[in-house]
Motif scaffolding. Structure first.
Motif, mmCIF file in Angstrom:
data_model
loop_
_atom_site.group_PDB
_atom_site.id
_atom_site.type_symbol
_atom_site.label_atom_id
_atom_site.label_comp_id
_atom_site.label_asym_id
_atom_site.label_seq_id
_atom_site.Cartn_x
_atom_site.Cartn_y
_atom_site.Cartn_z
ATOM 1 N N LYS A 149 0.888 -1.336 0.138
ATOM 2 C CA LYS A 149 0.098 0.130 -0.072
ATOM 3 C C LYS A 149 0.794 1.158 -0.002
ATOM 4 O O LYS A 149 0.420 2.398 -0.123
ATOM 5 N N SER A 190 2.356 3.766 12.075
ATOM 6 C CA SER A 190 3.446 4.121 11.124
ATOM 7 C C SER A 190 4.192 5.413 11.416
ATOM 8 O O SER A 190 3.976 6.153 12.163
ATOM 9 N N GLU A 194 6.865 -6.316 8.441
ATOM 10 C CA GLU A 194 5.969 -5.867 7.162
ATOM 11 C C GLU A 194 6.387 -4.311 7.198
ATOM 12 O O GLU A 194 5.853 -3.448 7.482
ATOM 13 N N TYR A 224 3.184 6.579 0.130
ATOM 14 C CA TYR A 224 1.883 7.007 0.619
ATOM 15 C C TYR A 224 1.665 8.492 -0.269
ATOM 16 O O TYR A 224 1.150 9.179 0.208
#
Ligand SMILES: *Cc1c(COP(=O)(O)O)cnc(C)c1O
Length: 380
Positions: free
Chosen positions: A47, A189, A264, A361
């Protein structure tokens, strides 16, 4: 190393995303060199950036894929990730998404609720399969980052909270088409305070004991992602300190014999290799401030509008004396502001202005709001 521009940048239409694949390669190598000797498996969070050249390099460096939608699972498989290196997380997986991932026989579903576990069991049974499952727990650990990108507190929608955990694991014996293989946490994050990961390790150790006391064996521990990058001074740290990050898990996770550990990572692998390149359309002054109006806006990079996040802004065309500008985009929203009172050399129409650290992002969140064209990606 200074920013690598494509040879024809002077005539290239803006805005565009610029990706430095050499920096990406060096970043991936650094992460792999820190993870491999510690026997930690890295799944890349698609993502953050799902462009094909990015995925190809990630795969070549031996990483797996962490997906949060059916289309991401498909993109990962198309990019050549083996199904046994694909995990599927997400708080709201649809039946269709689950079915496609089951049919592809991906490695693991990170399940976020009791109801999802029951549905997954049903859908797997209908396909005559057994789904491997890691329970995503909400460990209630504060990531000390922006509250919009905090995911591991009990107020967040993600994961199974401790009060519900017993009820969820009690379901397992009656669900023959799911097999518990591990536990999963992901607390947020852009985490720059590494002590947060130390706290997380201690919590995961406690959680592991909780499972073991109830007779569950966990062959896999997945501690999620979240390692932050330096947005303020990207050139000071183009490659994050993966050694410091991985050594925390090596030191503090109480790993059982033969147990596999997974992380991850998204942002920390791809953020610094991407730059949003734009031109100044107009300058304009109000009583209070001087605006530099770019041809890029929140449609190309929404992070400042969405999370008030900082991106370093640089004018590549000017050497003039510094002045303060509010750097804004052309979109019809006041939040379409990249920075207020940004010091830039004297700026004029046509100047090339870049927003750094836009590889994660950025492009993945692009929208066509105001019916704008999607900006292209350029690779150097
Ligand atoms: C977004 C996400 C990640 C990656 O987070 P980064 O901060 O980009 O490293 C990892 N795991 C899950 C489940 C995610 O949703």
């Amino acid at each position: 190393m200074p920013l690598q521009l494509p040879p024809d940048f002077a005539t290239r239409p803006t805005p565009f995303y610029l990706y430095d694949l050499d920096l990406l390669r060096r970043t991936l190598r650094a992460a792999q060199q820190a993870a491999q000797p510690r026997d930690i498996h890295v799944h890349y969070a698609l993502k953050a950036n799902a462009n094909e050249p990015v995925l190809a390099l990630v795969r070549e460096h031996g990483f797996g894929a962490d997906c949060v939608s059916g289309n991401e699972v498909q993109r990962a498989l198309e990019a050549g990730f083996a199904p046994e290196h694909v995990v599927f997380a997400g708080v709201g997986k649809s039946d269709a998404e689950i079915n496609r991932a089951l049919a592809a026989d991906i490695w693991c579903f990170n399940v976020e609720s009791g109801e999802e576990l029951v549905v997954l069991n049903e859908l797997a049974g209908a396909q005559n399969r057994k789904a491997r499952v890691a329970l995503r727990l909400n460990p209630n650990v504060d990531a000390r980052t922006h509250h919009y990108i905090t995911t591991g507190l009990s107020a967040n929608k993600f994961g199974i909270g401790m009060p519900e955990l017993a009820a969820v694991t009690d379901l397992l014996p009656a669900l023959p088409h799911v097999e518990l293989v591990g536990l999963h946490v992901h607390i947020g994050s852009q985490i720059t305070d590494l002590a947060v990961f130390e706290t997380l390790c201690h919590r995961v150790n406690e959680l592991q004991l909780w499972f073991e006391h109830r007779g569950f064996v966990l062959p896999h521990l997945n501690v999620g992602g979240g390692l932050g990058v330096n947005y303020q001074q990207p050139d000071e740290q183009l490659i994050p300190d993966f050694e410091a990050y991985f050594s925390i898990f090596e030191r503090l996770l109480k790993r059982r014999l033969g147990q596999q550990v997974h992380v991850e990572l998204g942002r920390s692998l791809v953020a610094q290799c991407g730059t949003l390149v734009s031109r100044v359309l107009y300058l304009k002054e109000s009583q209070q401030t001087r605006f530099a109006i770019l041809d890029a806006g929140l449609t190309e990079l929404i992070r400042p509008a969405l999370y008030q996040s900082f991106h370093l802004i640089e004018n590549l065309s000017s050497q003039g004396p510094e002045q303060l500008y509010d750097v804004v985009g052309p979109i019809c929203e006041s939040s379409d502001t990249f920075g207020r009172q940004v010091p830039l050399p004297e700026t004029k129409r046509g100047d090339l202005v870049v927003l750094r650290t836009a590889g994660a992002y950025g492009e993945v969140m692009a929208s066509r709001y105001n019916l704008r064209d999607l900006a292209p990606a350029v690779y150097v």
